[in-house]
Design a protein around this motif. Sequence first.
Motif, short mmCIF file in Angstrom:
data_model
loop_
_atom_site.label_atom_id
_atom_site.label_comp_id
_atom_site.label_asym_id
_atom_site.label_seq_id
_atom_site.Cartn_x
_atom_site.Cartn_y
_atom_site.Cartn_z
N GLY A 30 0.81 -1.21 0.00
CA GLY A 30 0.00 0.00 0.00
C GLY A 30 0.84 1.26 0.00
O GLY A 30 0.55 2.22 -0.72
N ASP A 31 1.91 1.26 0.80
CA ASP A 31 2.80 2.42 0.84
C ASP A 31 3.46 2.65 -0.51
O ASP A 31 3.64 3.79 -0.95
N SER A 32 3.86 1.55 -1.16
CA SER A 32 4.50 1.66 -2.48
C SER A 32 3.53 2.21 -3.51
O SER A 32 3.91 3.00 -4.37
N HIS A 33 2.27 1.78 -3.42
CA HIS A 33 1.27 2.30 -4.35
C HIS A 33 1.11 3.80 -4.15
O HIS A 33 1.05 4.57 -5.12
N ALA A 34 1.08 4.23 -2.89
CA ALA A 34 0.98 5.65 -2.60
C ALA A 34 2.18 6.41 -3.15
O ALA A 34 2.04 7.49 -3.73
N GLY A 35 3.38 5.83 -2.98
CA GLY A 35 4.58 6.48 -3.49
C GLY A 35 4.56 6.64 -5.00
O GLY A 35 4.92 7.69 -5.54
N GLY A 36 4.11 5.59 -5.69
CA GLY A 36 4.01 5.67 -7.15
C GLY A 36 3.01 6.73 -7.57
O GLY A 36 3.26 7.52 -8.49
N MET A 37 1.86 6.76 -6.90
CA MET A 37 0.85 7.76 -7.23
C MET A 37 1.37 9.18 -6.99
O MET A 37 1.17 10.08 -7.81
N LEU A 38 2.03 9.38 -5.85
CA LEU A 38 2.56 10.71 -5.53
C LEU A 38 3.59 11.16 -6.57
O LEU A 38 3.61 12.33 -6.97
N ALA A 39 4.43 10.22 -7.01
CA ALA A 39 5.43 10.56 -8.03
C ALA A 39 4.74 10.98 -9.33
O ALA A 39 5.15 11.95 -9.98
N GLY A 40 3.69 10.25 -9.70
CA GLY A 40 2.96 10.60 -10.91
C GLY A 40 2.25 11.93 -10.80
O GLY A 40 2.35 12.78 -11.69
N LEU A 41 1.55 12.15 -9.70
CA LEU A 41 0.81 13.40 -9.51
C LEU A 41 1.76 14.59 -9.44
O LEU A 41 1.47 15.67 -9.98
#
Length: 252
Positions: free
Chosen positions: A199-210
């Motif tokens: 879950g944390d990794s998914h959040a990190g990927g999303m934050l990088a994209g946004l």
Amino acid sequence: ASNALPLGQGVWADIIRNRMAKEGLHSLIDNAEGDNGWCLALVEPDGERTFMSFSGVENQWNADWLAQLDIPRHSLVYLSGYQLASPCGELLVQWLEGLEEVTPFIDFGPRIGDIPEPLLVRIMACRPLVSLNRQEAKIAAERFALSQDVEGFGAEWVQRFTAAVVVRHDKDGAWYFSAQTSGCVPAFATAVVDTIGAGDSHAGGMLAGLASGWSLDDAVLLGNAVASWVVGHRGGDCAPSREALLLAHKDV
């Protein structure tokens, strides 16, 4: 990006600090009084896990620490449910309410059921982008009297809070809902080794994209890609480099 994970003084703080140093990372809040918390993760043969978490200085925010943070307008501010459900949650929400033109990104995690109702109402009034897994979405649906069906849940969430939400369904992909768009981004096929940090990794990927100006659906796609890479490797601190991610998903 600015890392504001409070680092204390003690065995666990030193482990975190040394590991971050190997990655060229540092924290804006360092040498706090007290040690950091830790988490014992029990991983099943199929990759599922159970956590026993012990809190430390990372959940002991104070006004002096917050005053050290310079948050430019149009920033993304990541907060976890562990912070918001801790005794310093009230202070963090008060600080969040005082920021101008920022987008909070909140991963409530398993603490979504532990945040007091008045505080949860104030958090949602900040119009955060929230990321939930399927179990957390069920808890949220019960707390806010929303549909248990994922599509109904997402539509009602956006209408209620005027804010976006992502619901992660693991191997079944991730749903996203906003006032402008909605849909489901398929997951990447991978052999699951260890789901710690998914879950944390998914959040990190999303934050990088946004943060790169990507659309919500593309940011979710990047979150899916990063999370799939992480669950295919042992340990929770194994985020991929750009090159490793491209190599793993070169056919996409």
